[in-house]
Enzyme design. Structure first.
Site, PDB file in Angstrom:
ATOM      1  N   LYS A 173     -81.687 -13.824 101.669  1.00 42.56           N
ATOM      2  CA  LYS A 173     -80.555 -13.142 101.020  1.00 42.56           C
ATOM      3  C   LYS A 173     -80.942 -11.683 100.828  1.00 42.56           C
ATOM      4  O   LYS A 173     -82.125 -11.354 100.801  1.00 42.56           O
ATOM      5  CB  LYS A 173     -80.277 -13.779  99.654  1.00 42.56           C
ATOM      6  CG  LYS A 173     -78.895 -13.497  99.118  1.00 42.56           C
ATOM      7  CD  LYS A 173     -77.832 -14.399  99.724  1.00 42.56           C
ATOM      8  CE  LYS A 173     -76.431 -13.929  99.382  1.00 42.56           C
ATOM      9  NZ  LYS A 173     -75.397 -14.864  99.848  1.00 42.56           N
ATOM     10  N   ASP A 226     -71.336 -11.037 102.059  1.00 35.78           N
ATOM     11  CA  ASP A 226     -71.227 -11.776 100.791  1.00 35.78           C
ATOM     12  C   ASP A 226     -70.339 -10.898  99.910  1.00 35.78           C
ATOM     13  O   ASP A 226     -69.573 -10.068 100.448  1.00 35.78           O
ATOM     14  CB  ASP A 226     -72.622 -11.992 100.165  1.00 35.78           C
ATOM     15  CG  ASP A 226     -72.591 -12.941  98.959  1.00 35.78           C
ATOM     16  OD1 ASP A 226     -72.354 -14.144  99.161  1.00 35.78           O
ATOM     17  OD2 ASP A 226     -72.778 -12.491  97.818  1.00 35.78           O
TER      18      ASP A 226
HETATM   19  P1  NDP Z   1     -65.418 -11.225  97.697  1.00 35.32           P
HETATM   20  O1  NDP Z   1     -66.109  -9.950  97.349  1.00 35.32           O
HETATM   21  O2  NDP Z   1     -64.568 -11.301  98.890  1.00 35.32           O
HETATM   22  O3  NDP Z   1     -64.520 -11.718  96.440  1.00 35.32           O
HETATM   23  C1  NDP Z   1     -65.068 -11.923  95.192  1.00 35.32           C
HETATM   24  C2  NDP Z   1     -63.909 -12.207  94.244  1.00 35.32           C
HETATM   25  O4  NDP Z   1     -64.445 -12.641  93.006  1.00 35.32           O
HETATM   26  C3  NDP Z   1     -63.050 -10.978  93.933  1.00 35.32           C
HETATM   27  O5  NDP Z   1     -61.741 -11.367  93.698  1.00 35.32           O
HETATM   28  C4  NDP Z   1     -63.692 -10.448  92.661  1.00 35.32           C
HETATM   29  O6  NDP Z   1     -62.796  -9.713  91.848  1.00 35.32           O
HETATM   30  C5  NDP Z   1     -64.061 -11.741  91.976  1.00 35.32           C
HETATM   31  N1  NDP Z   1     -65.197 -11.507  91.077  1.00 35.32           N
HETATM   32  C6  NDP Z   1     -66.411 -11.030  91.408  1.00 35.32           C
HETATM   33  N2  NDP Z   1     -67.178 -10.918  90.316  1.00 35.32           N
HETATM   34  C7  NDP Z   1     -66.404 -11.345  89.288  1.00 35.32           C
HETATM   35  C8  NDP Z   1     -66.616 -11.493  87.893  1.00 35.32           C
HETATM   36  N3  NDP Z   1     -67.788 -11.169  87.347  1.00 35.32           N
HETATM   37  N4  NDP Z   1     -65.597 -11.988  87.153  1.00 35.32           N
HETATM   38  C9  NDP Z   1     -64.412 -12.307  87.695  1.00 35.32           C
HETATM   39  N5  NDP Z   1     -64.140 -12.188  89.014  1.00 35.32           N
HETATM   40  C10 NDP Z   1     -65.127 -11.718  89.780  1.00 35.32           C
HETATM   41  O7  NDP Z   1     -66.602 -12.314  97.739  1.00 35.32           O
HETATM   42  P2  NDP Z   1     -66.626 -13.698  98.509  1.00 35.32           P
HETATM   43  O8  NDP Z   1     -65.326 -14.371  98.420  1.00 35.32           O
HETATM   44  O9  NDP Z   1     -67.263 -13.487  99.818  1.00 35.32           O
HETATM   45  O10 NDP Z   1     -67.708 -14.504  97.633  1.00 35.32           O
HETATM   46  C11 NDP Z   1     -67.342 -15.204  96.444  1.00 35.32           C
HETATM   47  C12 NDP Z   1     -68.450 -16.189  96.084  1.00 35.32           C
HETATM   48  O11 NDP Z   1     -68.633 -17.108  97.182  1.00 35.32           O
HETATM   49  C13 NDP Z   1     -69.823 -15.589  95.834  1.00 35.32           C
HETATM   50  O12 NDP Z   1     -70.496 -16.381  94.886  1.00 35.32           O
HETATM   51  C14 NDP Z   1     -70.508 -15.728  97.183  1.00 35.32           C
HETATM   52  O13 NDP Z   1     -71.913 -15.711  97.078  1.00 35.32           O
HETATM   53  C15 NDP Z   1     -70.000 -17.093  97.600  1.00 35.32           C
HETATM   54  N6  NDP Z   1     -70.075 -17.380  99.023  1.00 35.32           N
HETATM   55  C16 NDP Z   1     -69.434 -16.569  99.924  1.00 35.32           C
HETATM   56  C17 NDP Z   1     -69.487 -16.877 101.263  1.00 35.32           C
HETATM   57  C18 NDP Z   1     -68.701 -16.118 102.275  1.00 35.32           C
HETATM   58  O14 NDP Z   1     -68.636 -16.574 103.422  1.00 35.32           O
HETATM   59  N7  NDP Z   1     -68.083 -15.014 101.939  1.00 35.32           N
HETATM   60  C19 NDP Z   1     -70.324 -17.999 101.761  1.00 35.32           C
HETATM   61  C20 NDP Z   1     -70.863 -18.838 100.721  1.00 35.32           C
HETATM   62  C21 NDP Z   1     -70.764 -18.496  99.404  1.00 35.32           C
HETATM   63  P3  NDP Z   1     -62.865  -8.108  91.816  1.00 35.32           P
HETATM   64  O15 NDP Z   1     -62.289  -7.681  93.118  1.00 35.32           O
HETATM   65  O16 NDP Z   1     -62.039  -7.736  90.626  1.00 35.32           O
HETATM   66  O17 NDP Z   1     -64.330  -7.771  91.654  1.00 35.32           O
END
Ligand code: NDP
Length: 448
Positions: free
Chosen positions: A124, A164
């Site tokens: 990571k 991510d």
């Molecule tokens: P994105 O950056 O695309 O989206 C993240 C989302 O979560 C946004 O809507 C963001 O809102 C919200 N968010 C982030 N931090 C917070 C917080 N502290 N409180 C409330 N909302 C929050 O990320 P991903 O969708 O790629 O990833 C989301 C999760 O999935 C992570 O844990 C990641 O590690 C996991 N993951 C992702 C993979 C992938 O293929 N993308 C694969 C496996 C796991 P805002 O825009 O307001 O910050």
């Protein structure tokens, strides 16, 4: 036994890394039956070895903002374990990124990648850079600067990063371009590339779709179906919106999505038009709250989705977004299935609470493994310089998610963790992933 010693050591040595300690303990408490059945693991101190990354690189990233001011961020790459294949795991750009967060994610990634059954190790990386409010040219300059450092440590056969939080297709393209520029190699050194220059079809959808495929298998194991079930999704990013999309496509009623500012509650449920609108809104970094003006529903400012009555929750935003209070709300509101789209979205106390109340629970390392699985398919497509169709990748993804589900359920049963039909996916997934890595380490002797 060396598991408890390993935990003691991790707590003493990394007292300042709470997320990492949390992730280590979560695995440790569930693999005991497997560890006890394999004295060779203890003899070779397999767990003690696995909690220490192979290596961690830290570096400074200098870049220039639009005002010509020099900005300085920290960057890291954690190469956790390459027992099963090249280090593989995403890059996160977020102000909360530090070594503890990256080590927790890297540690989880080892077992998640093992669960896919594909030849990939765990790693990571990322930076404390905050993409919010940055212009496209600032993002581009940061990505170039980040890869100028990172390229020393990655390679298509050795360590293959991906996206991510804060790292999507745009950022991957900038970093890929810099890697190509510096090395004059055109290889699949990073996944999540644009389709047309090495990216795999379906990579964007894979994590969210995969989580819903896992959920379908869980429901089938209880003789239930997703049709008409009410679903709470948190986040409005890549994982969330694709989980919401697939769930909607197959007949569920998705009531919420959210972000760091609040939650949209749409009692009528999302549909494709609403989801497409949300994708554009997030891509353009516009407020989620605007949804209510366009489609109706309710904007719950500064609130999470967990206070709403539903059958299923798919937390897909970030780590520790469901604490014990939230878990109580979910149970009180009738939620029977929790599928982790995000990595470690439940605190340890929340997990204990929902398991005690027999909520069917799919841990992230099993349920969100679809993303990395399709990344591994992207690596193999790059190696043979061929593309697969959307349907081919989707079929592989469905098969992989079913395998992860079935092997986790079997391990839960085999090691006495299944109780009157309640499958302990957390223990099962940890044991399957851990066993694959541990067996490789035993075969290697004391190297790795
Ligand atoms: P994105 O950056 O695309 O989206 C993240 C989302 O979560 C946004 O809507 C963001 O809102 C919200 N968010 C982030 N931090 C917070 C917080 N502290 N409180 C409330 N909302 C929050 O990320 P991903 O969708 O790629 O990833 C989301 C999760 O999935 C992570 O844990 C990641 O590690 C996991 N993951 C992702 C993979 C992938 O293929 N993308 C694969 C496996 C796991 P805002 O825009 O307001 O910050």
């Amino acid at each position: 036994m060396s598991i408890s010693k390993a935990i003691e050591k991790v707590e003493a040595r990394y007292a300042h890394q709470p997320e990492f300690i949390q992730a280590v303990k979560e695995v440790a408490i569930t693999i005991k039956p497997l560890y006890d059945a394999h004295p060779e693991y203890d003899k070779l101190k397999v767990f003690e070895r696995l909690v220490e990354p192979d290596r961690v690189f830290g570096f400074r990233v200098n870049w220039e903002d639009d005002n010509g001011e020099v900005q300085i961020n920290r960057g890291w790459r954690v190469q956790f374990s390459n027992a099963l294949g090249p280090y593989k795991g995403g890059l996160r750009f977020h102000p909360t990124v530090n070594q503890s967060v990256l080590k927790f994610l890297g540690f989880e990634q080892i077992f998640k990648n093992a669960l896919t059954g594909l030849p990939i190790g765990g790693g990571k990386g990322g930076s404390d850079f905050d993409p919010k409010g940055k212009t496209d040219s600032e993002i581009r300059r940061f990505c170039y600067a980040f890869m100028r450092e990172l390229h020393h440590y990655v390679n298509k056969d050795m360590d293959v990063p991906a996206g991510d939080i804060g790292v999507g297709g745009r950022e991957v393209s900038y970093m890929f371009a810099m890697y190509k520029n510096l090395t004059r190699e055109s290889t699949g050194v990073i996944t999540g590339k644009g389709v047309g220059f090495g990216g795999s079809l379906m990579r964007t959808e894979a994590t969210g779709y995969g989580a819903v495929y896992f959920l379908q298998n869980m429901l089938a194991a209880q003789n239930e179906s997703i049709e008409g079930k009410k679903v709470l999704v948190s986040g409005a990013g890549n994982v969330s919106l694709h989980a919401a999309e697939k769930a909607t496509l197959i007949g569920a009623i998705v009531l919420t999505v959210s972000d760091s500012k609040g939650t949209i509650y749409d009692a009528k449920g999302l549909n494709q038009e609403k989801i497409d609108w949300l994708k554009v809104q997030k891509d353009q970094h516009k407020p989620l709250a605007d949804y209510v003006e366009v489609f109706g529903g309710e904007w719950m400012a500064d609130q999470k989705p967990w206070s709403i009555k539903a059958d299923i929750a798919i937390p897909s935003a970030t780590q520790n977004e469901i604490n014990e209070e939230d878990a109580k709300l979910l149970v009180d509101n009738g939620v029977k299935y929790i599928v982790e789209g995000a990595n470690m979205p439940l605190t340890a106390e929340a997990i204990d609470y929902i398991r005690l109340h027999r909520v069917h629970y799919a841990p992230g390392k099993a349920a969100n493994a679809g993303g990395v699985a399709v990344s591994a398919l992207e690596m193999s497509q790059n190696s043979v310089r061929q593309y697969q169709t959307f349907e081919q990748v989707d079929e592989r993804l469905q098969g992989i998610m079913k395998d992860i589900h079935d092997s986790s359920a079997q391990a839960s049963e085999m090691y006495g963790q299944t109780d009157q039909g309640y499958i302990d996916y957390m223990s099962g997934a940890n044991m399957v992933g851990f066993k694959r890595v541990a067996d490789a380490l035993v075969a290697f002797g004391i190297l790795n």
